[in-house]
Write a protein that holds these residues in place. Structure first.
Motif, short mmCIF file in Angstrom:
data_model
loop_
_atom_site.label_atom_id
_atom_site.label_comp_id
_atom_site.label_asym_id
_atom_site.label_seq_id
_atom_site.Cartn_x
_atom_site.Cartn_y
_atom_site.Cartn_z
N LEU A 109 19.98 10.33 39.38
CA LEU A 109 20.88 9.63 38.74
C LEU A 109 20.72 10.19 37.19
N SER A 110 19.42 10.63 36.68
CA SER A 110 19.31 11.08 35.46
C SER A 110 20.14 12.49 35.04
N ALA A 111 20.14 13.10 36.40
CA ALA A 111 20.88 14.54 36.01
C ALA A 111 22.34 14.40 36.30
N THR A 112 23.00 13.29 36.94
CA THR A 112 24.23 12.92 37.07
C THR A 112 24.52 12.45 35.73
N ILE A 113 23.88 11.64 35.11
CA ILE A 113 24.34 11.21 33.47
C ILE A 113 24.14 12.51 32.92
N PHE A 114 23.24 13.32 32.79
CA PHE A 114 23.15 14.70 32.26
C PHE A 114 24.27 15.52 32.20
N PHE A 115 24.69 15.82 33.49
CA PHE A 115 26.09 16.45 33.70
C PHE A 115 27.13 15.85 33.51
N GLN A 116 27.20 14.57 33.20
CA GLN A 116 28.44 14.00 32.68
C GLN A 116 29.10 14.83 31.37
N SER A 117 28.09 15.21 30.52
CA SER A 117 28.21 15.60 29.19
C SER A 117 27.94 16.97 29.08
N HIS A 118 27.22 17.62 30.17
CA HIS A 118 26.76 19.06 30.05
C HIS A 118 27.40 19.86 31.26
N PHE A 119 27.41 21.30 30.87
CA PHE A 119 28.04 22.03 32.00
C PHE A 119 26.80 22.45 32.89
N TYR A 120 27.29 22.70 34.06
CA TYR A 120 26.29 23.05 35.28
C TYR A 120 25.42 24.33 34.95
N PRO A 121 24.32 24.58 35.46
CA PRO A 121 23.97 25.92 34.92
C PRO A 121 24.69 26.98 35.86
#
Length: 463
Positions: free
Chosen positions: A29-41
């Motif tokens: 969930l945290s990663a999903t929230i983070f990648f809502q506004s950040h680009f994937y590795p």
């Protein structure tokens, strides 16, 4: 000593799994929230790494890259040219901002994108000023006509009895439309290097030295050199051999074999001098036994240059060896300069007398009246040929129209005909009371000539 029961152990294991699952769910969930506004590795925009950056940071990095952008053109001959981003007004593409690009990665199952490389690489993040890019394009060194080496196909060159293959020249002439397309594409996508050869931006020769066409043409044209055409004339001969043939053969851009007709005509004009007698002066023995020189007129041998060029080219293509006589537009009665032969009409314009000899035998003779000298109708001298003959012709001219029984023209509208309106012939009548140029004869003489002479018979006129 206290020991956990089996039930207690099971409850503890289940509790561990529950909390671990809760941890993973929280992490996801945290990663999903983070990648809502950040680009994937691993995400790249125009080759710029934006891994784990938010859109604002990514936009700043893209803007900095646009300012620092340089496109290197790798050209033939180890040449290089640079196009900087500032020269072409390169800026981030607002229609393709990182926010819009990031929206393409906002998937619930974001983790799967690690295996979808197309979801990690984006292009078309830059845009440019069309006018600035066009101006820069026109000033590129590879556009400078003075530096351009145009491509040349492989060809063949004659020497020492055979043809040598001349290697093609690649040159450095660019396909302007194709190069401009690739420059624009590179600028849009932030590509730093454009190799013109790799992108096939050069216009290359169509025919290379190792091609089948070159080998086949070489074999064919060398077979032409085996031809030998021998022209024989009265005092010698002329041989067309490989050296002469090689002067006539040329090749177009696609290495098709061509014959240079102008060079062939020049050769045949020189050769024709040994055959042509038309208009030349000749020795002539008159009926009275006097040797005179007579020339001019339209009688004699004349080589058909145009027709002979075609026949000669065909003989070379067939690789023939032969003795040949040229093609003629017209022929004399005999070979050589004295080509009048023994059958001819002789007209002494000074004595006003005509003879007709058939194979040396006198068939007809008689006095005549020729063109009126005082009125400017003097009958031209020269050697002509009888063009045709008809009966009962009507002759028309300025202020006259007269019918004759026998008409035999030999020089345009000048001919021999009967003149029923005359009672006398010969002497000096022609000086003041002559014809309009024709040869007036008695009815009997005209009739005898008409019945015995053939079309094409030489007519020798002299003073």
């Amino acid at each position: 000593m206290y020991q956990m029961s089996a039930i207690q152990k099971s409850d503890k294991k289940h509790g561990f799994i529950f909390y671990f699952a809760m941890f993973l769910a929280l992490l996801f969930l945290s990663a999903t929230i983070f990648f809502q506004s950040h680009f994937y590795p691993g995400t790249m925009i125009n080759g710029i790494k934006v891994s784990l950056l938010n859109t604002a940071s990514a936009d700043r990095k893209i803007s900095e890259a646009a300012s620092a952008y340089v496109l290197t053109l790798r050209e033939r001959g180890n040449g290089k040219e640079m196009i900087s981003g500032t020269e072409i007004g390169l800026i981030p593409n607002v229609d393709n901002s990182s926010t819009l690009l990031k929206s393409e990665q906002n998937k619930i199952f974001w983790a799967f994108s690690f295996w979808q490389t197309e979801a990690l690489e984006f292009g078309n993040a830059f845009t440019y000023d069309e006018l600035l890019l066009s101006d820069k394009f026109e000033t590129l060194g590879c556009m400078d006509e003075s530096r351009v080496i145009r491509p040349q196909n492989a060809t063949l060159r004659y020497g020492n009895g055979s043809y040598e293959v001349i290697k093609e020249i690649n040159g450095n002439l660019v396909n302007k439309g194709l190069l401009l397309f690739y420059i624009k594409n590179a600028a849009n996508n932030g590509k730093g290097i454009l190799d013109l050869d790799d992108k096939q931006c050069y216009i290359d020769p169509k025919l290379r030295s190792n091609s089948t066409k070159v080998a086949n043409t070489k074999a064919k044209v060398e077979s032409y050199l085996a031809s030998k055409i021998i022209y024989q004339y009265q005092d010698g001969s002329e041989t067309v051999d490989s050296e002469e043939i090689s002067q006539w053969i040329e090749f177009d851009d696609e290495l098709n074999i061509l014959f240079n007709h102008d060079k062939m005509k020049q050769f045949l004009k020189e050769l024709a001098a040994h055959y042509n007698t038309l208009g030349k002066e000749r020795e002539f023995i008159t009926a009275s036994g006097k040797k005179i020189i007579v020339g001019g007129g339209d009688f004699g041998w004349k080589v058909d240059i145009k027709g002979e060029v075609e026949e000669l080219a065909e003989a070379v293509v067939r690789c023939e060896t032969l003795y040949k006589e040229p093609k003629y537009l017209q022929k004399g009665a005999a070979r050589g300069l004295n080509d009048i032969g023994t059958t001819y009409i002789e007209i002494d314009l000074s004595r006003q007398y005509l003879w007709y000899f058939d194979e040396g035998v006198l068939v007809a003779q008689g006095a005549v009246v020729t063109g009126n000298v005082s009125s400017g109708y003097k009958t031209p001298d020269g050697i002509y040929s009888l063009k045709y003959k008809i009966k009962n012709a009507v002759l028309k001219g300025h202020n006259y129209r007269v019918g004759v029984s026998y008409w035999m023209p030999f020089n345009n509208d000048i001919g021999i005909h009967d003149a029923s309106w005359r009672s006398q012939f010969g002497r000096d009548i022609y000086l003041t009371r002559g014809s309009h140029g024709c040869v007036n004869a008695s009815f009997y003489l005209a009739k005898t000539l008409f019945e015995n002479v053939s079309v094409g018979t030489p007519v020798v006129c002299y003073y």
